[in-house]
Design an enzyme around this catalytic site. Sequence first.
Site, mmCIF file in Angstrom:
data_model
loop_
_atom_site.group_PDB
_atom_site.id
_atom_site.type_symbol
_atom_site.label_atom_id
_atom_site.label_comp_id
_atom_site.label_asym_id
_atom_site.label_seq_id
_atom_site.Cartn_x
_atom_site.Cartn_y
_atom_site.Cartn_z
ATOM 1 N N GLY A 7 4.843 -1.031 -11.453
ATOM 2 C CA GLY A 7 4.786 -2.087 -11.348
ATOM 3 C C GLY A 7 3.755 -3.230 -10.763
ATOM 4 O O GLY A 7 3.562 -3.392 -10.363
ATOM 5 N N ALA A 8 3.656 -3.176 -12.214
ATOM 6 C CA ALA A 8 1.753 -4.138 -12.260
ATOM 7 C C ALA A 8 1.952 -5.867 -12.729
ATOM 8 O O ALA A 8 1.215 -5.830 -13.279
ATOM 9 C CB ALA A 8 0.577 -3.325 -12.772
ATOM 10 N N GLY A 9 3.263 -5.720 -11.506
ATOM 11 C CA GLY A 9 3.353 -7.625 -12.385
ATOM 12 C C GLY A 9 2.125 -8.199 -11.752
ATOM 13 O O GLY A 9 1.186 -7.991 -11.565
ATOM 14 N N GLY A 12 1.416 -5.995 -8.014
ATOM 15 C CA GLY A 12 0.912 -5.231 -8.708
ATOM 16 C C GLY A 12 -0.245 -5.412 -8.809
ATOM 17 O O GLY A 12 -1.314 -4.539 -8.030
ATOM 18 N N ASN A 105 10.270 -6.911 -2.047
ATOM 19 C CA ASN A 105 11.350 -8.098 -1.089
ATOM 20 C C ASN A 105 12.490 -7.441 -1.030
ATOM 21 O O ASN A 105 13.090 -7.007 -2.020
ATOM 22 C CB ASN A 105 11.241 -9.644 -1.418
ATOM 23 C CG ASN A 105 9.951 -10.684 -1.184
ATOM 24 O OD1 ASN A 105 9.039 -10.224 -0.297
ATOM 25 N ND2 ASN A 105 10.022 -11.292 -2.342
ATOM 26 N N LYS A 187 11.845 -10.649 7.572
ATOM 27 C CA LYS A 187 10.818 -11.360 5.806
ATOM 28 C C LYS A 187 11.670 -11.619 5.283
ATOM 29 O O LYS A 187 11.772 -12.468 4.104
ATOM 30 C CB LYS A 187 9.653 -10.349 5.112
ATOM 31 C CG LYS A 187 9.475 -10.802 3.622
ATOM 32 C CD LYS A 187 8.169 -11.811 3.633
ATOM 33 C CE LYS A 187 8.217 -12.194 2.148
ATOM 34 N NZ LYS A 187 7.231 -11.825 1.698
ATOM 35 N N ASN A 191 12.770 -15.193 2.366
ATOM 36 C CA ASN A 191 13.263 -15.433 1.040
ATOM 37 C C ASN A 191 14.533 -15.855 0.815
ATOM 38 O O ASN A 191 14.785 -16.391 -0.101
ATOM 39 C CB ASN A 191 12.602 -13.639 0.319
ATOM 40 C CG ASN A 191 11.707 -13.041 0.903
ATOM 41 O OD1 ASN A 191 11.567 -12.286 0.966
ATOM 42 N ND2 ASN A 191 10.519 -13.642 -0.384
ATOM 43 N N ASN A 195 13.429 -18.724 -1.730
ATOM 44 C CA ASN A 195 13.724 -18.346 -2.903
ATOM 45 C C ASN A 195 14.718 -19.428 -3.513
ATOM 46 O O ASN A 195 14.697 -20.239 -4.737
ATOM 47 C CB ASN A 195 13.318 -16.711 -2.636
ATOM 48 C CG ASN A 195 11.882 -16.140 -2.319
ATOM 49 O OD1 ASN A 195 11.528 -16.837 -1.828
ATOM 50 N ND2 ASN A 195 11.789 -14.881 -2.823
ATOM 51 N N SER A 260 8.137 -16.329 -6.491
ATOM 52 C CA SER A 260 8.500 -14.964 -6.810
ATOM 53 C C SER A 260 9.977 -15.450 -7.973
ATOM 54 O O SER A 260 9.885 -15.609 -8.979
ATOM 55 C CB SER A 260 8.322 -14.131 -6.449
ATOM 56 O OG SER A 260 9.918 -13.463 -5.717
#
Length: 312
Positions: A7-9, A12, A105, A187, A191, A195, A260
């Site tokens: 998951g290289a968004g 990542g 998250n 955490k 969020n 968020n 996010s």
Amino acid sequence: MKIAIAGAGAMGSRFGLMLHQGRNEVLLIDGWADHVQQIKEHGLKANFNGEEVVEQLPIVLQSEVEKEDQVDLIILFTKAMQLEKMLQDIQSLIKKDTEVLCLLNGIGHEDIIEKFVPMENIYIGNTMWTAGLEGPGQVKLFGNGSIELQNLGAGKEVAAKKLADKLSESGLNAHFSDNIHYSIYRKACVNGTMNGLCTILDVNMAELGRTSTAHKMVETIVNEFAKVAAVENIELDIPEVIAHCESCFDPETIGLHYPSMYQDLIKNHRLTEIDYINGAISRKGKKYDIATPYCDFLTELVHAKEDSLNVK
Ligand code: NAD
Ligand code: AOT
């Protein structure tokens, strides 16, 4: 160390970049074809604390992961709703001794990870780092952050501490926690307050903090999280957690960040993680017979916004 980022968004890419600069051998794995193609052809481009950098990082589609691929550590950084599919796709990479760290998250991801990874190799945690995906192959990274993590497997504390040290060598500021479920709830409160509210109000965290009702909303939502957590024997220090959430309002540190969820829904018209944050509290509230009206309403509002934007 050989590390795969599954998951290289936005996040990542941050972790991949920092670990690569810290002289680890990094393999990015992602399912977004345009993003993978851009990085293959032009490298990962980042605005990193105001400086433009390009790093040639190896990247493969999750469908391209091969049985022969071997890594010491996999860091999971999908969105919550993509986690199970990612784990299915990279099953061949998960060998007997491969360590897996989840920093997504939300609450309860270990229930999914345990289906694919032996308990003794699982590490869970959370992170205060942030990141933004500007477009395929392009991220924006600013500010500082930290990581808290713990082993799920019995007797793996030393390995967990070693893992934290290894990540810190690349500047990721990681710490071992002896009560990670508390940290994850703490955490999740950040969020659960930042968020959804920033997404619905179309503001960043500093702007949210300047509204007259921000404090009451944060206080009420944290209290709902705390009541649910208490049933699971996690006693949140409510005033400290409220102060922790409200520290996000500071424009000098992290306040200019758009969470996010905002980036997903408002900027990119993508589905959100609301069901894993406020929605998770609503579901647990129903199960435990605890009223969670603010979490219920915020979850409904975010879903209504997804519908109104026709996001699928
Ligand atoms: P992300 O959406 O940037 O990346 C997750 C996946 O979605 C990646 O596979 C990415 O390639 C894909 N993706 C992103 N944009 C896409 C698009 N337009 N079309 C198709 N696919 C797309 O997610 P993230 O922000 O890196 O978050 C990963 C996890 O970390 C989440 O659980 C998130 O809540 C958490 N987290 C995020 C931040 C942050 O600042 N972004 C901070 C702390 C924790
Ligand atoms: C965040 N943001 O977790 C990180 O954008 O989902 C997110 C997120 C650290 C501190 C405050 C907010």
